[in-house]
Design an enzyme around this catalytic site. Structure first.
Site, PDB file in Angstrom:
ATOM      1  N   GLU A 148       0.821  -1.216   0.000  1.00 16.43           N
ATOM      2  CA  GLU A 148       0.000   0.000   0.000  1.00 16.43           C
ATOM      3  C   GLU A 148       0.857   1.270   0.000  1.00 16.43           C
ATOM      4  O   GLU A 148       0.792   2.082   0.926  1.00 16.43           O
ATOM      5  CB  GLU A 148      -0.953  -0.011   1.197  1.00 16.43           C
ATOM      6  CG  GLU A 148      -1.975  -1.129   1.108  1.00 16.43           C
ATOM      7  CD  GLU A 148      -3.072  -1.030   2.153  1.00 16.43           C
ATOM      8  OE1 GLU A 148      -2.841  -0.441   3.226  1.00 16.43           O
ATOM      9  OE2 GLU A 148      -4.174  -1.543   1.891  1.00 16.43           O
ATOM     10  N   GLU A 199      -6.781  -7.739  -0.937  1.00 12.70           N
ATOM     11  CA  GLU A 199      -7.250  -7.726   0.456  1.00 12.70           C
ATOM     12  C   GLU A 199      -8.710  -7.321   0.504  1.00 12.70           C
ATOM     13  O   GLU A 199      -9.118  -6.341  -0.127  1.00 12.70           O
ATOM     14  CB  GLU A 199      -6.468  -6.705   1.289  1.00 12.70           C
ATOM     15  CG  GLU A 199      -5.029  -7.043   1.546  1.00 12.70           C
ATOM     16  CD  GLU A 199      -4.382  -5.986   2.449  1.00 12.70           C
ATOM     17  OE1 GLU A 199      -5.096  -5.290   3.193  1.00 12.70           O
ATOM     18  OE2 GLU A 199      -3.153  -5.836   2.371  1.00 12.70           O
TER      19      GLU A 199
HETATM   20  C1  GAL Z   1      -4.506  -2.859   4.766  1.00 16.28           C
HETATM   21  C2  GAL Z   1      -3.106  -3.388   4.969  1.00 16.28           C
HETATM   22  C3  GAL Z   1      -3.098  -4.666   5.740  1.00 16.28           C
HETATM   23  C4  GAL Z   1      -4.021  -4.572   6.928  1.00 16.28           C
HETATM   24  C5  GAL Z   1      -5.399  -4.213   6.464  1.00 16.28           C
HETATM   25  C6  GAL Z   1      -6.410  -4.120   7.575  1.00 16.28           C
HETATM   26  O1  GAL Z   1      -4.478  -1.494   4.622  1.00 16.28           O
HETATM   27  O2  GAL Z   1      -2.453  -3.595   3.740  1.00 16.28           O
HETATM   28  O3  GAL Z   1      -1.787  -4.949   6.153  1.00 16.28           O
HETATM   29  O4  GAL Z   1      -3.531  -3.608   7.812  1.00 16.28           O
HETATM   30  O5  GAL Z   1      -5.360  -2.970   5.833  1.00 16.28           O
HETATM   31  O6  GAL Z   1      -7.688  -3.779   7.101  1.00 16.28           O
END
Ligand code: GAL
Length: 663
Positions: free
Chosen positions: A155, A307
């Site tokens: 990110e 994610e």
């Molecule tokens: C994203 C990040 C992950 C985790 C996730 C939680 O922004 O890449 O490592 O923190 O959010 O929602």
């Protein structure tokens, strides 16, 4: 063929898995993890995202033993690995020994370790340490049977205002503007006595007594995106040299303000996104659809949802869980909109650290839980959709979206700071979504000739060359619609002289004289010239028709609010206000009629139902709370249930059909 998602989906079908952080667990747990992954149909996990300190516990040391064992275990079980370069979060020793690697905010305050992501993108020490580690990582795992993809950093979005950044910013500005005269000219530094007499005086925008030069701020935004991209590229090049056939990615964050993803996407093999729709937002599914369409457009084809969450996140102030069936619906929505990978943060819920209350595929309560059963069921059903991997989502409509316009139109010192380009994009997207009309996103510089309809809801920054291309697009037969306060400024945020929108006046057939923000609580009455009223809010303009036909007027003045201009073989529309949602929907209907575009179904789907065609499959997703009967064209078979359908299907609340149709 260059490496890409096809390398991962070949033989695996859709990708299913999540972030796996084994370093948080004793090794006994790993065996259970891998067993549960197999049972759940997991075929890809992202490993090592935050493992820098574990691999390099002190400067120059290397501890790869644990990672060897994890990767061997996963390879033995046939679970592929998206191996991360762990450079998103340096260990405390980096900031402790080299504080100049830590980022500095606009006020000159250093941000410390103890959290994550604490690095200055322009720091040579950070770069050197990160690349040394990446080189060793790549050397060690090149050829490892588990390695399927590289995940660079995480990110990307850091912003720093330190002195090292200032030097790098100057070098970037030299490349863009040539000499100091060029810079002074582009930034209009004659205003407020900002003229620079030497490069050493030029700084990132720092905290100042009053409004900061808008061109300086716009260039800094571009620079920040480029500085991070340079770092991504540096890591990518190391990885590529070791493993030319392994695809390389990093994870985007949807409509994220600190990186211009149009320039990023071209630099990676696979476009990935992280998306956490807010369960408290009743329109989150439409926002998600828009974001997925952005990712598909960035990728120019299939992309991957890197994610998402099975239930609540822990970083909003009040974190609603997802009701049963919701993450499945969201995940299948991503498939429908072109995703070939459906991964989650994270595999096993953390016991410690800042994310211990974030949901996970294996919750704290363990695998014998409602959530984990849903995870397994989802893994199984994704196998039934293996055939959609690699297929495309055809779209005849494009929405134009551009980071510099977003940046420059959300500065201070404008006629209003209530105009939100992303919100306007969403408001124009909504009626297409409601009609089951697929939409791509495109930057203004894209070749738009393949689209029947192009809508630019908020394009504040517009270069003459892009405006000329939009004009040619219409002349050649395209339908174009442009929202208010567009075509206002050039790429240096200087106002185009003359009546607005100056570079688009000819194609739009209008002559704009004044921007007239409306009182915030006012519903501005408007009327369609062929009958019917609507309201607009916040923003109006004094615009004269110069060849265009008024299609709607401001009721009180009779001045045009919406104009339509046949031009060459096409038609151009200008909307000089922010019409209420129902009026945007009516307008979208007119635009679609002009462009001759229809949706995925013979008529609009029932409210709350999303209809999108991907390759040979018609996806129907019910985001509503009640069952919905959806008419479909011809006979079909639901890939998820195997059931035959003809003429219509009935979807339960949160129900999904993936219909293999004949047409
Ligand atoms: C994203 C990040 C992950 C985790 C996730 C939680 O922004 O890449 O490592 O923190 O959010 O929602």
């Amino acid at each position: 063929m260059s490496p890409g998602l096809h390398d991962l989906t070949r033989g695996r079908g859709l990708l299913f898995g999540g972030d796996y952080n084994p370093e948080q667990w004793p090794e006994e747990v790993w065996a259970e993890d891998v067993r549960l992954m197999k049972e759940a149909g997991v075929n890809l996990v992202t490993v090592g995202v935050f493992s820098w300190a574990r691999i390099e516990p002190e400067p120059g040391a290397r501890d790869f033993g644990w990672l060897d064992r994890v990767l061997d275990l996963l390879a033995g079980a046939g679970v592929a690995v998206d191996l991360a370069t762990p450079t998103a979060s340096p260990p405390p020793w980096l900031g402790h020994r080299w504080p100049q690697t830590l980022p500095v905010d606009e006020s000159g305050h250093r941000l410390w370790y103890g959290s994550r992501n604490q690095f200055c993108p322009s720091s040579p020490v950070y770069r050197e340490r990160a690349l040394a580690l990446v080189t060793d990582l790549a050397g060690r795992y090149a050829g490892h049977p588990a390695l399927a993809m590289w995940h660079v950093g995480n990110e990307y979005g850091q912003v720093c205002h330190c002195d090292t950044t200032a030097e790098a910013f100057r070098a970037w500005l030299r490349a863009r503007h040539g000499d100091l005269d060029g810079l002074n000219e582009a930034w209009g530094t004659v205003v407020w006595s900002q003229l620079y007499s030497s490069w050493e005086e030029v700084l990132p925008p720092r905290r100042a007594p009053y409004l900061v030069n808008p061109a300086q701020r716009l260039d800094f935004r571009r620079f920040c995106s480029d500085a991070l991209l340079a770092h991504f590229r540096a890591e990518r090049d190391v990885l590529r040299a070791h493993t030319p056939d392994i695809p390389i990615t990093t994870n985007f964050m949807g409509f994220f303000p600190h990186a211009d993803y149009w320039s990023w996407a071209a630099e990676e093999d696979v476009v990935c996104d992280d998306l956490y729709p807010d369960p408290a937002d009743p329109r989150s599914h439409v926002r998600a659809a828009l974001t997925h369409d952005l990712m598909r457009s960035l990728a120019g084809g299939p992309w991957m949802l890197m994610e998402q969450s099975v239930s609540a996140v822990n970083w909003r102030s009040h974190n609603l869980p997802k009701p049963p069936g919701r993450f499945r619906l969201e995940s299948l929505q991503a498939v429908a909109r072109g995703a070939d990978g459906l991964c989650f943060f994270q595999w096993r819920a953390s016991r410690t650290g800042a994310e211990r209350f974030h949901s996970a595929m294996v919750p704290h309560a363990g695998p014998d839980t409602r959530l984990h059963r849903e995870v397994r069921a989802h893994g199984a059903e994704l196998r039934a959709l293996a055939g959609v991997a690699g297929t495309r989502v055809p779209a005849r409509v494009a929405l134009v979206f551009d980071w510099p316009s977003w940046w420059a139109a959300t500065e201070r010192g404008l006629p209003s700071d209530r105009l939100d380009p992303v919100e306007e994009l969403f408001r124009y997207y909504l009626p297409f979504w409601e009609r089951g009309v697929s939409v791509d996103l495109a930057p203004p510089s894209a070749d738009l000739s393949g689209y029947a309809l192009v809508v630019a809801p908020a394009l504040f920054v517009l270069g003459d060359d892009d405006a000329a291309a939009l004009t040619s697009y219409v002349r050649a037969g395209g339908t174009l619609a442009v929202g208010p306060f567009s075509g206002v400024a050039d790429r240096d945020a200087r106002v185009h002289p003359g009546p607005f929108p100056a570079p688009l006046r000819e194609v739009l057939g209008v002559r704009g004289e004044e921007w007239l923000p409306a009182p915030e609580d006012r519903q501005v009455p408007c009327a369609w010239t062929d009958g019917g009223a609507f309201t607009a809010r916040l923003w109006t303009e004094l615009v004269r028709a110069e060849g265009a036909e008024p299609v709607a007027v401001f009721a009180e003045t009779g001045d045009p609010a919406v104009l339509r201009h046949p031009c060459g073989a096409g038609v151009a529309w200008y909307v000089a206000t922010l019409p209420a949602d129902d009026a945007v929907a009516a307008l979208a209907g007119r635009l679609l009629a002009d462009a001759g575009v229809t949706g995925a179904l013979p008529g609009p789907p029932p409210p709350g139902v999303e209809a999108v065609r991907r390759g040979p499959v018609l996806f129907l997703l019910n985001h509503g709370d009640t069952a919905a009967r959806v008419p479909i064209p011809g006979p079909a078979r639901d890939l998820l249930t195997g059931a035959a359908a003809d003429g219509a299907v009935t979807l339960a609340p949160q129900g999904v059909a993936a219909l293999q149709t004949e047409s």
